[in-house]
Design an enzyme around this catalytic site. Structure first.
Site, short mmCIF file in Angstrom:
data_model
loop_
_atom_site.label_atom_id
_atom_site.label_comp_id
_atom_site.label_asym_id
_atom_site.label_seq_id
_atom_site.Cartn_x
_atom_site.Cartn_y
_atom_site.Cartn_z
N ARG A 156 -22.62 19.49 -15.04
CA ARG A 156 -23.95 19.68 -14.44
C ARG A 156 -24.82 18.45 -14.50
NH1 ARG A 156 -21.89 24.33 -15.52
NH2 ARG A 156 -21.22 23.19 -17.33
N THR A 157 -24.90 17.81 -15.65
CA THR A 157 -25.88 16.73 -15.78
C THR A 157 -25.55 15.59 -14.83
OG1 THR A 157 -26.23 17.38 -18.07
CG2 THR A 157 -27.07 15.23 -17.41
N LYS A 170 -12.76 -2.65 -23.87
CA LYS A 170 -12.36 -4.02 -24.24
C LYS A 170 -13.19 -4.52 -25.42
CE LYS A 170 -11.43 -5.42 -19.46
NZ LYS A 170 -11.97 -6.31 -18.40
N ARG A 210 -25.06 9.09 -20.82
CA ARG A 210 -24.68 10.04 -21.88
C ARG A 210 -23.70 9.32 -22.80
NH1 ARG A 210 -22.76 16.10 -20.86
NH2 ARG A 210 -25.02 16.30 -20.70
N HIS A 261 -31.57 15.71 -25.43
CA HIS A 261 -31.12 15.85 -24.04
C HIS A 261 -32.36 16.21 -23.20
CE1 HIS A 261 -28.86 16.70 -20.55
NE2 HIS A 261 -27.92 17.49 -21.02
C1 NCD Z 1 -25.15 20.57 -22.70
C2 NCD Z 1 -24.95 19.23 -23.35
O1 NCD Z 1 -24.22 18.37 -22.83
O2 NCD Z 1 -25.56 19.03 -24.40
N1 NCD Z 1 -24.67 20.62 -21.39
C3 NCD Z 1 -25.50 20.28 -20.36
O3 NCD Z 1 -25.88 19.16 -20.23
N2 NCD Z 1 -25.92 21.25 -19.54
C4 NCD Z 1 -24.73 21.72 -23.52
C5 NCD Z 1 -23.35 21.74 -24.08
O4 NCD Z 1 -22.53 20.86 -23.83
O5 NCD Z 1 -23.07 22.69 -24.80
#
Ligand code: NCD
Length: 310
Positions: free
Chosen positions: A54-55, A83, A104, A132
């Protein structure tokens, strides 16, 4: 004004700045064609050192739906980090090619570190078990659109409150609104970290209780925020297996819940919400995923273009 700003922690933007984003996200949802070209010529880099559906895809969809373009990687094995390149050097380089960077990374604090090496805005899409903030924007927009306001709510967080970064960020952000009560529901091994209690909760005088028993408190909740147990952050697989199915929401357990309780989940779901619940009007989690795209469209247009469209 959000132009040029980084978003690393959930309280980096004031509640007024967030409200502006929510208003813009609502306008975009209503008339997306008015925003189809506004980011033409802009490039977004998405650097994902950890898995995501999703993100990453909602950021990329957001940029494409604003007329902009994306580059980046979803698989760190294909970048020069394998590397031995430092994160600072990777970010300095990517900032030469892109107008904003979404990252991320499994390391807590990595987004802050990246922002210090970047001449373009850095958006934290998850730094380990820490924060997040764009999931928080998603969650708050969902609450606002469904309820009309973000106040006077009893919010239950259930599952892995120790490692769940979406929980940490939403707790900090919600603590700034009035009349919010929290109920933290988890096994004792996965309780909310102490730093959050002392920093966000005790400072802002938010009421909170902790319990291991979901059924006992479900009737009090306006929002049930479910989370999966974060397997990748455990040191010990046996411990994960022992705790992973601590809570499974099913139609029977929802019998005592309020008729208008909202069930939210950042997703991915593993086992913690029975798919039978998906038909229940209180199940909002897929709508929440869609709001994630609209709020990211509002965020990208605001940090790239300023208030022009707000
Ligand atoms: C979450 C995350 O990556 O922290 N997912 C997301 O971005 N919707 C939740 C998860 O991974 O459990």
């Amino acid at each position: 004004m959000l132009k040029g700003r980084h978003l690393i922690e959930p309280t980096d933007f004031s509640t007024e700045e967030m409200e502006k984003l929510f208003v813009l996200a609502g306008k975009i949802e209503e008339k997306p064609e008015d925003y189809r070209e506004i980011c033409r010529g802009n490039v977004l880099a998405t650097l994902f050192f950890e898995p995501s559906t999703r993100t990453r895809l909602s950021f990329e969809a957001a940029m494409l739906r604003l007329g902009g373009s994306n580059l980046g990687f979803a698989e760190p094995g294909s970048s020069s980090s394998v590397k031995g390149e430092s994160l600072a050097d990777t970010i300095r380089t990517v900032a030469c090619y892109a107008d904003a960077i979404v990252m991320r990374n499994p390391k807590e604090g990595s987004a802050l570190l990246a922002s210090r090496s970047s001449v373009v805005p850095v958006i934290n899409a998850g730094d380990g078990g820490h924060h997040h903030p764009t999931q928080t924007l998603t969650d708050l927009l969902t609450i606002r659109q469904m309820r009309g306001k973000i106040e006077k709510l009893t919010v239950g967080f259930c599952g892995d409150l120790k490692f769940g970064r979406t929980v940490h960020s939403l707790v900090e952000a919600l603590s700034r609104y009035s009349g919010i009560n929290f109920v933290f529901i988890s096994p004792k091994e996965l309780t909310i970290p102490d730093y959050l209690k002392s920093q966000a909760l005790l400072k802002s005088n938010v009421n909170f209780t902790e319990t291991a028993d979901l059924e006992n408190v479900i009737g009090d909740l306006d929002i049930l925020y479910m989370t999966r147990v974060q397997r990748e952050r455990f040191f010990n697989e046996e411990e994960y297996i022992r705790l992973k199915d601590s809570y499974i929401v099913n139609p029977a357990k929802l019998k005592n819940a309020k008729k208008d309780m909202m069930i939210l989940h950042p997703l991915p779901r593993v086992n913690e919400i029975d798919t039978e619940v998906d038909k229940d009007p209180r199940a909002i989690y897929f709508r929440q995923a869609k709001y994630g795209m609209y709020v990211r469209m509002a965020l990208l247009s605001s940090i790239l273009l300023g208030d022009k469209y707000a």
